[in-house]
Design a protein around this motif. Structure first.
Motif, short mmCIF file in Angstrom:
data_model
loop_
_atom_site.label_atom_id
_atom_site.label_comp_id
_atom_site.label_asym_id
_atom_site.label_seq_id
_atom_site.Cartn_x
_atom_site.Cartn_y
_atom_site.Cartn_z
N GLU A 154 -7.84 -1.34 -6.64
CA GLU A 154 -8.28 -0.24 -5.98
C GLU A 154 -8.98 -0.54 -4.30
O GLU A 154 -10.26 -1.38 -4.52
N ASP A 179 -10.65 0.36 -1.06
CA ASP A 179 -10.39 1.07 -0.38
C ASP A 179 -10.41 3.13 -0.71
O ASP A 179 -9.15 3.86 -0.11
N ASN A 180 -10.00 2.87 -2.35
CA ASN A 180 -10.38 4.08 -2.66
C ASN A 180 -8.10 4.43 -2.89
O ASN A 180 -8.06 5.72 -2.74
N ILE A 181 -8.14 3.75 -2.57
CA ILE A 181 -6.69 3.74 -2.35
C ILE A 181 -6.04 1.91 -3.42
O ILE A 181 -5.79 0.93 -3.31
N LYS A 182 -4.48 2.75 -4.18
CA LYS A 182 -4.22 1.83 -5.18
C LYS A 182 -3.17 0.70 -4.45
O LYS A 182 -2.32 1.41 -4.29
N CYS A 183 -3.41 -0.36 -4.12
CA CYS A 183 -2.63 -1.47 -4.10
C CYS A 183 -2.02 -2.38 -4.73
O CYS A 183 -2.53 -2.81 -5.77
N LYS A 185 0.45 -0.53 -0.26
CA LYS A 185 -0.16 0.08 0.00
C LYS A 185 1.22 1.25 -0.08
O LYS A 185 2.35 1.47 1.27
N PRO A 186 0.35 2.54 -0.86
CA PRO A 186 0.94 3.47 -0.74
C PRO A 186 1.65 3.69 0.77
O PRO A 186 0.57 4.06 1.00
N SER A 187 1.77 5.17 1.19
CA SER A 187 2.40 5.30 2.64
C SER A 187 2.37 6.71 2.22
O SER A 187 3.73 7.49 1.83
N PRO A 188 1.66 7.78 2.09
CA PRO A 188 1.58 8.34 1.95
C PRO A 188 2.00 9.24 3.13
O PRO A 188 2.23 9.16 4.13
#
Length: 126
Positions: free
Chosen positions: A92, A94-98, A32-35
């Motif tokens: 996608e 929960d609206n996050i590109k994983c 998962k990206p790490s904002p």
């Protein structure tokens, strides 16, 4: 952020690769990206960087098809090599590109993505 055990080693595909350090079942989310840690850079800001910084971002990062921003991950996911026969795909959640596993991966298998799923500049890769 990588969510499974991995390690870096010499790749048969290209340079250094990212390898599974455990068995991973199909359907598992591995990244998962790490904002706040990963960076996104506009073309305007990218053009202001020194050439060696631009080359690093072009090599280890990508320009997104979705937002046309340059992306660079802070962790070792940047060593995940390209293959049309990838064992990972974007989904996608929960609206996050994983990144999700598309078939069982055995310990010591290289983790591979098809870059054309998300990247503008690599659409021409075979």
């Amino acid at each position: 952020m990588i969510l499974v055990k991995t390690y870096l080693d010499k790749s048969k595909i290209h340079g250094i690769g990212l390898f599974a350090n455990e068995n991973i079942k199909s359907g598992a989310i591995i990244y998962k990206p790490s904002p706040g840690l990963d960076i996104k850079i506009s073309d305007k800001d990218f053009s202001k960087l020194e050439k060696n910084c631009q080359k690093t971002i072009q090599h280890y990062g990508f320009k997104s098809k979705i937002d046309s921003m340059w992306h660079l991950a802070f962790d070792d996911i940047r060593f995940c090599n390209h293959s049309k026969k990838s064992n990972l795909f974007q989904r996608e959640i929960d609206n996050i590109k994983c990144l999700v596993v598309n078939r069982d991966i055995k310990k010591d298998d290289e983790l591979l993505q098809n870059y054309s799923e998300f990247e503008i500049l690599r659409d021409v890769l075979k």
